[in-house]
Design a protein around this motif. Sequence first.
Motif, PDB file in Angstrom:
ATOM      1  N   LEU A  11       0.902  -1.424  -0.150  1.00 33.02           N
ATOM      2  CA  LEU A  11       0.080  -0.074  -0.050  1.00 33.02           C
ATOM      3  C   LEU A  11       0.871   1.254  -0.060  1.00 33.02           C
ATOM      4  CD1 LEU A  11      -1.435  -2.205   2.551  1.00 33.02           C
ATOM      5  CD2 LEU A  11      -3.467  -0.446   1.882  1.00 33.02           C
ATOM      6  N   TYR A  12       0.589   2.235  -0.930  1.00 33.60           N
ATOM      7  CA  TYR A  12       1.118   3.492  -0.726  1.00 33.60           C
ATOM      8  C   TYR A  12       0.510   4.456  -1.502  1.00 33.60           C
ATOM      9  CZ  TYR A  12       2.444   2.318  -5.594  1.00 33.60           C
ATOM     10  OH  TYR A  12       2.776   1.934  -7.151  1.00 33.60           O
ATOM     11  N   VAL A  38       6.966  -2.007  -9.692  1.00 34.70           N
ATOM     12  CA  VAL A  38       6.018  -2.473  -8.543  1.00 34.70           C
ATOM     13  C   VAL A  38       4.985  -3.073  -9.370  1.00 34.70           C
ATOM     14  CG1 VAL A  38       5.225  -0.122  -8.571  1.00 34.70           C
ATOM     15  CG2 VAL A  38       4.528  -1.812  -6.642  1.00 34.70           C
ATOM     16  N   ALA A  39       4.525  -4.256  -9.240  1.00 32.09           N
ATOM     17  CA  ALA A  39       3.303  -4.980 -10.000  1.00 32.09           C
ATOM     18  C   ALA A  39       2.808  -6.127  -9.119  1.00 32.09           C
ATOM     19  CB  ALA A  39       4.149  -5.464 -11.094  1.00 32.09           C
ATOM     20  N   THR A  40       1.378  -6.318  -9.703  1.00 28.90           N
ATOM     21  CA  THR A  40       0.957  -7.714  -9.113  1.00 28.90           C
ATOM     22  C   THR A  40       1.237  -8.929  -9.817  1.00 28.90           C
ATOM     23  OG1 THR A  40      -0.960  -6.932 -10.646  1.00 28.90           O
ATOM     24  CG2 THR A  40      -1.158  -6.521  -8.069  1.00 28.90           C
ATOM     25  N   ASP A  41       1.841  -8.697 -11.175  1.00 29.33           N
ATOM     26  CA  ASP A  41       2.363  -9.866 -11.927  1.00 29.33           C
ATOM     27  C   ASP A  41       3.891  -9.727 -11.799  1.00 29.33           C
ATOM     28  OD1 ASP A  41       2.611 -11.650 -13.980  1.00 29.33           O
ATOM     29  OD2 ASP A  41       1.935 -10.241 -15.621  1.00 29.33           O
ATOM     30  N   LEU A  42       4.473 -10.989 -11.550  1.00 30.08           N
ATOM     31  CA  LEU A  42       5.704 -11.103 -11.459  1.00 30.08           C
ATOM     32  C   LEU A  42       6.333 -11.223 -12.871  1.00 30.08           C
ATOM     33  CD1 LEU A  42       8.137 -11.385  -9.504  1.00 30.08           C
ATOM     34  CD2 LEU A  42       7.785 -14.065  -9.588  1.00 30.08           C
ATOM     35  N   GLU A 372       6.758   4.081  -6.396  1.00 37.47           N
ATOM     36  CA  GLU A 372       6.994   4.219  -7.600  1.00 37.47           C
ATOM     37  C   GLU A 372       8.399   4.064  -8.179  1.00 37.47           C
ATOM     38  OE1 GLU A 372       4.869   8.243  -8.957  1.00 37.47           O
ATOM     39  OE2 GLU A 372       4.552   8.047  -6.635  1.00 37.47           O
ATOM     40  N   PRO A 373       8.549   3.597  -9.466  1.00 33.89           N
ATOM     41  CA  PRO A 373      10.042   3.395 -10.066  1.00 33.89           C
ATOM     42  C   PRO A 373      11.035   4.675  -9.826  1.00 33.89           C
ATOM     43  CG  PRO A 373       8.312   2.367 -11.681  1.00 33.89           C
ATOM     44  CD  PRO A 373       7.761   3.246 -10.296  1.00 33.89           C
ATOM     45  N   GLY A 374      12.041   4.661  -9.322  1.00 40.40           N
ATOM     46  CA  GLY A 374      12.937   5.504  -9.230  1.00 40.40           C
ATOM     47  C   GLY A 374      13.034   6.079  -7.720  1.00 40.40           C
TER      48      GLY A 374
END
Length: 428
Positions: A11-12, A38-42, A372-374
């Motif tokens: 959660l963010y 960040v993802a729900t799918d590896l 978030e990326p970065g």
Amino acid sequence: MIKKVYKANILYTKERSRFEILENGYVAVDANGCVAAVATDLMSIDCENAEMIDFGDRLLIPAMNDLHVHAPQYRNQGIAMDLELMEWLQNYTFPEETKYADTAYAERMYRRFVRDLWRVGTMRSCTFATLHTESTRVLMRLFREAGMGALVGKVGMNRTCPESLSEPVEQMVQGYESLIAEFNDPEGLVRPIVTPRFVPSCTPEMLRACGELAAKYQLHVQSHLSENRGEIALVRQLEPESTSYGDAYDRYGLFGQTPTVMAHCVFTEGEELALMKKRGVMVAHCPTSNLNVTTGIAPVRQFLSEGLLVGLGSDISGGHTLSIFQVMVYAIQMSKLHYQRDHARSFLTMSEVFWMATKSAGSFFGRVGSFEPGYEFDALVIDDRDLNHDHYSLLERLERFIYLGDDRQIERRFCRGREIPQPVSIPK
Ligand SMILES: [Zn+2]
């Protein structure tokens, strides 16, 4: 290259209006300690050779940032809470800060302080020390040893304060330069921050020297602003040419010329608010402190709608709790009191206070406070099994942890990608 992939309920808050929620999601962290994905799918993450760490049903959230805290007031936490600001400063705060001339005393207290910040899940803080250079150095070294991020301010003060807490301007500058020499790395987790205590305790020469230090070494700035009506009247007297309290800082290059955060802003309005907006000055909202030293209710909803960045501060020891989770609760409650007086401004929501404590406050330290990326991977793993989570949604579980939980549920802590173990033991 991706080094680690963490699996958990994530959660963010990317935006302040809502949570991003990933049930059984993944955060991939690269070798620099930054979020790569960040993802729900590896399958969507290119993570061959990365180490997988599964946190099961636990919650994974960004770590807390404390945007305003006084480390040397830690011993005074929870006492003299029935006084108002000026009496509290004279009788409790100044006598305690005087003791920090003794570095052995400072080390004993600062060890406790850093350990307890760790305990409550605060991985970055914007901290006032005292005017004592060597004690401030002790605090900075303790943060560095711990691997926790901190902007630490040697405090500038030379008027309207006890003799023992007054320092000549030249000595203040030399003290700063010696700290800058040791903590010079702009990428470092621990850095000095220019810290005039507030306008009433600094002569124009002191304020000017602070502004020059900030400009010369490109340092961040922190101070107090418009906390109390008596203080605002005093600033008007001391700096008669200034058109507002904020303008009194601005005239000395201490109001957004470099990244700046001002604590409280309870009575900030009109021209001062417009100037904060123009200069990008951040607000450190400290609701517990505002209640305890009876200053007032800051118009946070207005700040947010005007586009000001607002973070949360524990303001120990005007504030009584070091936990930013608890400060979030007070921020909501205070805004509800404000709402009762003025229905035109809605009260704060859970996602808004969470965003203030993470992504918004984190922006003062760099790309901190989001997944978030970065963004640097600053995170907490929350094991909330003892809060009976069985029948709750992930968001309800987080809310219950914020309202009912404490450090017992914080299982792991990360700062800039590194897991942070409990810092330094406390000497008996
Ligand atoms: Zn303060």
